[in-house]
Scaffold this motif. Structure first.
Motif, PDB file in Angstrom:
ATOM      1  N   LEU A 101       0.880  -1.172   0.000  1.00  0.00           N
ATOM      2  CA  LEU A 101       0.000   0.000   0.000  1.00  0.00           C
ATOM      3  C   LEU A 101       0.912   1.215   0.000  1.00  0.00           C
ATOM      4  O   LEU A 101       1.974   1.197   0.642  1.00  0.00           O
ATOM      5  CB  LEU A 101      -0.886   0.022   1.245  1.00  0.00           C
ATOM      6  N   TYR A 132     -11.147  -0.945  -2.393  1.00  0.00           N
ATOM      7  CA  TYR A 132     -10.625   0.340  -1.898  1.00  0.00           C
ATOM      8  C   TYR A 132     -11.762   1.338  -1.751  1.00  0.00           C
ATOM      9  O   TYR A 132     -12.672   1.383  -2.591  1.00  0.00           O
ATOM     10  CB  TYR A 132      -9.621   0.923  -2.903  1.00  0.00           C
ATOM     11  N   ARG A 188      -5.162   5.430  -7.670  1.00  0.00           N
ATOM     12  CA  ARG A 188      -4.943   6.883  -7.869  1.00  0.00           C
ATOM     13  C   ARG A 188      -4.857   7.201  -9.365  1.00  0.00           C
ATOM     14  O   ARG A 188      -5.401   8.206  -9.831  1.00  0.00           O
ATOM     15  CB  ARG A 188      -3.651   7.321  -7.162  1.00  0.00           C
ATOM     16  N   LEU A 201      -7.277   7.338   0.552  1.00  0.00           N
ATOM     17  CA  LEU A 201      -7.493   5.982   0.040  1.00  0.00           C
ATOM     18  C   LEU A 201      -7.315   4.970   1.168  1.00  0.00           C
ATOM     19  O   LEU A 201      -6.354   5.067   1.950  1.00  0.00           O
ATOM     20  CB  LEU A 201      -6.498   5.712  -1.099  1.00  0.00           C
TER      21      LEU A 201
HETATM   22  N1  URA Z   1      -3.749   1.900  -5.563  1.00  0.00           N
HETATM   23  C1  URA Z   1      -3.114   3.016  -5.190  1.00  0.00           C
HETATM   24  O1  URA Z   1      -3.107   4.012  -5.899  1.00  0.00           O
HETATM   25  N2  URA Z   1      -2.481   3.004  -4.013  1.00  0.00           N
HETATM   26  C2  URA Z   1      -2.459   1.952  -3.183  1.00  0.00           C
HETATM   27  O2  URA Z   1      -1.860   2.007  -2.119  1.00  0.00           O
HETATM   28  C3  URA Z   1      -3.120   0.788  -3.603  1.00  0.00           C
HETATM   29  C4  URA Z   1      -3.764   0.791  -4.799  1.00  0.00           C
END
Ligand code: URA
Length: 234
Positions: A101, A132, A188, A201
């Motif tokens: 992560l 997520y 992202r 997130l």
């Molecule tokens: N996608 C992301 O952009 N960040 C993460 O930590 C996990 C998935």
């Protein structure tokens, strides 16, 4: 395996240091009988200073990763291993994170010393869905769900489109995204590709395993049925 090796592999010290623990009589069986470095005794019956040993290899942990920690063994800042007992970084086989992560992402992070399991979870072929929750800088437009589900979205500097992903809109700037892949900064970059920006997130689930109410910064070992839940069993 001889006890001295078994205990050194759990990170309690070098072979020399563990040999000293034997000499001091600090390693016993469950009945308090002093054990010797060359003995062969079942893991569950061994005590160090009267305490059971850390779990044997085959360990799977879940952690509620806080913001601000890096999934790395070496980093100038805070790392997720800082949240585990220090000797767990000296285990052999080593304890690794299952995927990563970002430093600025919180939520469910798994660790294991089982290489085959690690590969099974992260392999795109297993199609273990990661869930997520994203807080966005701008209101959703309404077409993001269809774009993410299309299987044609191409991220910048990539050569293959993303596999279909599922979006649940939870509010104007709040969405739950379920993805089967694990590309670099994928969530992202997906929102950036549709003109938005992820402000916060959090990963809430990996396959059928949910983070639940594990407090931030805490971790615990998983039971076999919880490991099975990652792959949809359990
Ligand atoms: N996608 C992301 O952009 N960040 C993460 O930590 C996990 C998935």
């Amino acid at each position: 395996m001889k006890l001295v090796k078994l205990i050194a592999n759990l990170g309690y010290g070098s072979r020399k240091e563990v040999t000293a623990l034997f000499r001091e009589g600090r390693i016993t069986d469950a009945d308090g009988e002093v054990l010797y470095a060359d003995d062969k005794v079942e893991h569950a019956r061994i005590r160090l200073d009267g305490e059971p040993l850390d779990p044997p290899p085959g360990l799977v942990l879940m952690m509620h990763k806080p913001l601000g920690y890096t999934c790395s063994t070496k980093d100038a800042g805070r790392i997720v291993y800082d949240l585990l007992p220090p000797r767990w970084r000296a285990r052999s086989p080593a304890l690794s994170t299952i995927g990563r992560l970002d430093r600025d992402t919180s939520g469910l992070l798994l660790f294991t010393d089982d290489g085959a399991l690690l590969h099974r979870v992260i392999s795109p072929r297993s199609n273990v869905v990661k869930v997520y929750e994203a807080t966005l800088a701008h209101d959703l437009r309404g077409d993001e769900g269809a774009i993410f589900a299309s299987g044609t979205l191409m991220l910048e500097s990539e050569t293959t489109p993303l596999a279909p992903a599922h979006l649940d809109v939870l509010g104007p700037r709040h969405a739950r995204l379920s993805i089967g892949e694990g590309r670099y900064h994928q969530v992202r970059r997906m929102f950036a590709a549709v003109g938005n920006h992820v402000d916060a997130l959090h990963r809430s689930a990996i396959g059928g395993l949910e983070l639940g109410d594990l407090p931030v910064g805490q971790w615990r070992a998983l039971a076999a049925h919880e490991v099975a839940a990652i792959f949809g069993g359990g």
